[in-house]
Design a protein around this motif. Structure first.
Motif, PDB file in Angstrom:
ATOM      1  N   LYS A 166       0.854  -1.184   0.000  1.00 46.44           N
ATOM      2  CA  LYS A 166       0.000   0.000   0.000  1.00 46.44           C
ATOM      3  C   LYS A 166       0.889   1.232   0.000  1.00 46.44           C
ATOM      4  O   LYS A 166       1.865   1.303   0.745  1.00 46.44           O
ATOM      5  CB  LYS A 166      -0.906   0.016   1.236  1.00 46.44           C
ATOM      6  CG  LYS A 166      -1.938  -1.074   1.234  1.00 46.44           C
ATOM      7  CD  LYS A 166      -2.844  -0.955   2.439  1.00 46.44           C
ATOM      8  CE  LYS A 166      -3.859  -2.071   2.439  1.00 46.44           C
ATOM      9  NZ  LYS A 166      -4.776  -1.960   3.563  1.00 46.44           N
ATOM     10  N   TYR A 167       0.543   2.153  -0.858  1.00 44.84           N
ATOM     11  CA  TYR A 167       1.279   3.418  -0.884  1.00 44.84           C
ATOM     12  C   TYR A 167       0.305   4.528  -1.224  1.00 44.84           C
ATOM     13  O   TYR A 167      -0.794   4.294  -1.701  1.00 44.84           O
ATOM     14  CB  TYR A 167       2.449   3.379  -1.874  1.00 44.84           C
ATOM     15  CG  TYR A 167       2.034   3.231  -3.313  1.00 44.84           C
ATOM     16  CD1 TYR A 167       1.870   4.354  -4.121  1.00 44.84           C
ATOM     17  CD2 TYR A 167       1.807   1.976  -3.874  1.00 44.84           C
ATOM     18  CE1 TYR A 167       1.488   4.218  -5.435  1.00 44.84           C
ATOM     19  CE2 TYR A 167       1.430   1.838  -5.189  1.00 44.84           C
ATOM     20  CZ  TYR A 167       1.275   2.970  -5.971  1.00 44.84           C
ATOM     21  OH  TYR A 167       0.891   2.840  -7.270  1.00 44.84           O
ATOM     22  N   GLY A 168       0.712   5.708  -0.987  1.00 45.35           N
ATOM     23  CA  GLY A 168      -0.146   6.851  -1.251  1.00 45.35           C
ATOM     24  C   GLY A 168       0.698   8.048  -1.634  1.00 45.35           C
ATOM     25  O   GLY A 168       1.876   7.926  -1.953  1.00 45.35           O
ATOM     26  N   ASN A 169       0.108   9.177  -1.564  1.00 42.63           N
ATOM     27  CA  ASN A 169       0.792  10.425  -1.888  1.00 42.63           C
ATOM     28  C   ASN A 169       1.825  10.698  -0.799  1.00 42.63           C
ATOM     29  O   ASN A 169       1.467  10.879   0.366  1.00 42.63           O
ATOM     30  CB  ASN A 169      -0.239  11.553  -1.970  1.00 42.63           C
ATOM     31  CG  ASN A 169       0.381  12.867  -2.369  1.00 42.63           C
ATOM     32  OD1 ASN A 169       1.591  13.005  -2.449  1.00 42.63           O
ATOM     33  ND2 ASN A 169      -0.472  13.841  -2.625  1.00 42.63           N
ATOM     34  N   PRO A 170       3.108  10.736  -1.129  1.00 38.50           N
ATOM     35  CA  PRO A 170       4.139  10.939  -0.107  1.00 38.50           C
ATOM     36  C   PRO A 170       4.282  12.393   0.339  1.00 38.50           C
ATOM     37  O   PRO A 170       5.031  12.688   1.258  1.00 38.50           O
ATOM     38  CB  PRO A 170       5.415  10.465  -0.816  1.00 38.50           C
ATOM     39  CG  PRO A 170       5.157  10.764  -2.252  1.00 38.50           C
ATOM     40  CD  PRO A 170       3.691  10.514  -2.452  1.00 38.50           C
ATOM     41  N   ALA A 202      -0.462  16.639   2.866  1.00 34.56           N
ATOM     42  CA  ALA A 202      -1.851  16.685   2.392  1.00 34.56           C
ATOM     43  C   ALA A 202      -2.251  18.079   1.921  1.00 34.56           C
ATOM     44  O   ALA A 202      -3.131  18.222   1.065  1.00 34.56           O
ATOM     45  CB  ALA A 202      -2.790  16.214   3.500  1.00 34.56           C
ATOM     46  N   ALA A 203      -1.609  19.111   2.436  1.00 36.98           N
ATOM     47  CA  ALA A 203      -1.952  20.488   2.050  1.00 36.98           C
ATOM     48  C   ALA A 203      -1.469  20.823   0.637  1.00 36.98           C
ATOM     49  O   ALA A 203      -1.916  21.803   0.051  1.00 36.98           O
ATOM     50  CB  ALA A 203      -1.360  21.479   3.050  1.00 36.98           C
ATOM     51  N   TRP A 204      -0.566  20.035   0.092  1.00 34.74           N
ATOM     52  CA  TRP A 204      -0.058  20.301  -1.250  1.00 34.74           C
ATOM     53  C   TRP A 204      -1.096  19.858  -2.280  1.00 34.74           C
ATOM     54  O   TRP A 204      -1.649  18.765  -2.198  1.00 34.74           O
ATOM     55  CB  TRP A 204       1.239  19.559  -1.500  1.00 34.74           C
ATOM     56  CG  TRP A 204       2.422  20.105  -0.765  1.00 34.74           C
ATOM     57  CD1 TRP A 204       2.421  20.947   0.298  1.00 34.74           C
ATOM     58  CD2 TRP A 204       3.793  19.830  -1.040  1.00 34.74           C
ATOM     59  NE1 TRP A 204       3.689  21.219   0.711  1.00 34.74           N
ATOM     60  CE2 TRP A 204       4.562  20.537  -0.101  1.00 34.74           C
ATOM     61  CE3 TRP A 204       4.443  19.050  -1.976  1.00 34.74           C
ATOM     62  CZ2 TRP A 204       5.942  20.498  -0.081  1.00 34.74           C
ATOM     63  CZ3 TRP A 204       5.826  19.002  -1.958  1.00 34.74           C
ATOM     64  CH2 TRP A 204       6.563  19.731  -1.024  1.00 34.74           C
ATOM     65  N   ALA A 205      -1.323  20.694  -3.251  1.00 31.37           N
ATOM     66  CA  ALA A 205      -2.280  20.364  -4.308  1.00 31.37           C
ATOM     67  C   ALA A 205      -1.720  19.272  -5.218  1.00 31.37           C
ATOM     68  O   ALA A 205      -0.511  19.182  -5.413  1.00 31.37           O
ATOM     69  CB  ALA A 205      -2.575  21.611  -5.134  1.00 31.37           C
ATOM     70  N   GLN A 206      -2.610  18.456  -5.734  1.00 31.69           N
ATOM     71  CA  GLN A 206      -2.203  17.458  -6.723  1.00 31.69           C
ATOM     72  C   GLN A 206      -2.411  18.064  -8.099  1.00 31.69           C
ATOM     73  O   GLN A 206      -3.491  18.564  -8.413  1.00 31.69           O
ATOM     74  CB  GLN A 206      -3.008  16.181  -6.562  1.00 31.69           C
ATOM     75  CG  GLN A 206      -2.671  15.455  -5.284  1.00 31.69           C
ATOM     76  CD  GLN A 206      -3.383  14.115  -5.183  1.00 31.69           C
ATOM     77  OE1 GLN A 206      -4.270  13.804  -5.964  1.00 31.69           O
ATOM     78  NE2 GLN A 206      -2.987  13.330  -4.204  1.00 31.69           N
ATOM     79  N   MET A 207      -1.358  18.034  -8.906  1.00 28.76           N
ATOM     80  CA  MET A 207      -1.369  18.708 -10.195  1.00 28.76           C
ATOM     81  C   MET A 207      -1.279  17.687 -11.317  1.00 28.76           C
ATOM     82  O   MET A 207      -0.775  16.584 -11.140  1.00 28.76           O
ATOM     83  CB  MET A 207      -0.179  19.671 -10.304  1.00 28.76           C
ATOM     84  CG  MET A 207      -0.047  20.640  -9.136  1.00 28.76           C
ATOM     85  SD  MET A 207      -1.492  21.665  -8.898  1.00 28.76           S
ATOM     86  CE  MET A 207      -1.487  22.592 -10.390  1.00 28.76           C
TER      87      MET A 207
END
Length: 186
Positions: free
Chosen positions: A18-22, A25-30
């Motif tokens: 399992k992995y996710g966005n490293p 969370a406040a950083w926008a996904q572009m």
């Protein structure tokens, strides 16, 4: 073990990774979509120029199908030279040292500015060139400054339509679309 005997898999261990966005969370996904077109034979024999059309925005805006860039390239680049107006779809000779360049806005989208990059060919037969000017404007015409074009030297230019962001600004969305000229010789 021969090829007819299947491998022993009793030692094989499997697991779910399992992995996710490293990133925080406040950083926008572009998302970034960019297409590069190679233009051969327009400017120099054996030299390919590249024009780009791109779009940078928040990831949710890429969920539509298909993703369409908000800008298309500028239209009809014209160089005003001593002999009159010349279309930059074909090489222009005797252009003078500071001609006027004008273009028509893109058919698709509304740029908030344009970037004009002017290059000199340094070595024929290679992909080496020298950027001699980089000019941003909100208009659709510039006077090429003195001392940019050199007598007897081959040049070409790229006009990039730009939307969003800006110099030293990282705002999104951003879009860009290039238009490449043929050879210009003063």
């Amino acid at each position: 073990q021969d090829a007819a005997t299947p491998p022993d898999t009793t030692d094989l261990k499997t697991a779910v990774l399992k992995y996710g966005n490293p990133y925080p969370a406040a950083w926008a996904q572009m998302g970034l979509a960019e297409a590069t077109v190679t233009v051969s034979g327009l400017a120099f024999s054996g030299f390919d120029l590249r024009a780009k059309i791109g779009y940078l925005a928040d990831l949710d805006s890429f969920k539509q199908n298909p993703v369409k860039p908000p800008l298309s390239p500028v239209q009809s680049m014209i160089l005003k030279v001593p002999a009159g107006d010349k279309d930059l779809k074909a090489s222009v000779f005797n252009a003078g040292l500071n001609p006027t360049l004008r273009w028509t806005a893109p058919q698709q989208g509304t740029p908030d500015r344009y970037q004009v990059r002017i290059f000199q060919r340094v070595e024929v037969g290679t992909n080496r060139d020298l950027e001699v000017a980089n000019i941003e404007t909100t208009g659709t015409e510039i006077l090429i400054p003195p001392d940019v074009l050199k007598t007897g030297v081959n040049h070409y230019l790229i006009v990039r339509a730009l939307q969003g962001g800006g110099p030293l600004q990282a705002g999104v969305p951003q879009a860009w679309a290039d238009c490449v000229s043929a050879v210009i010789v003063p």
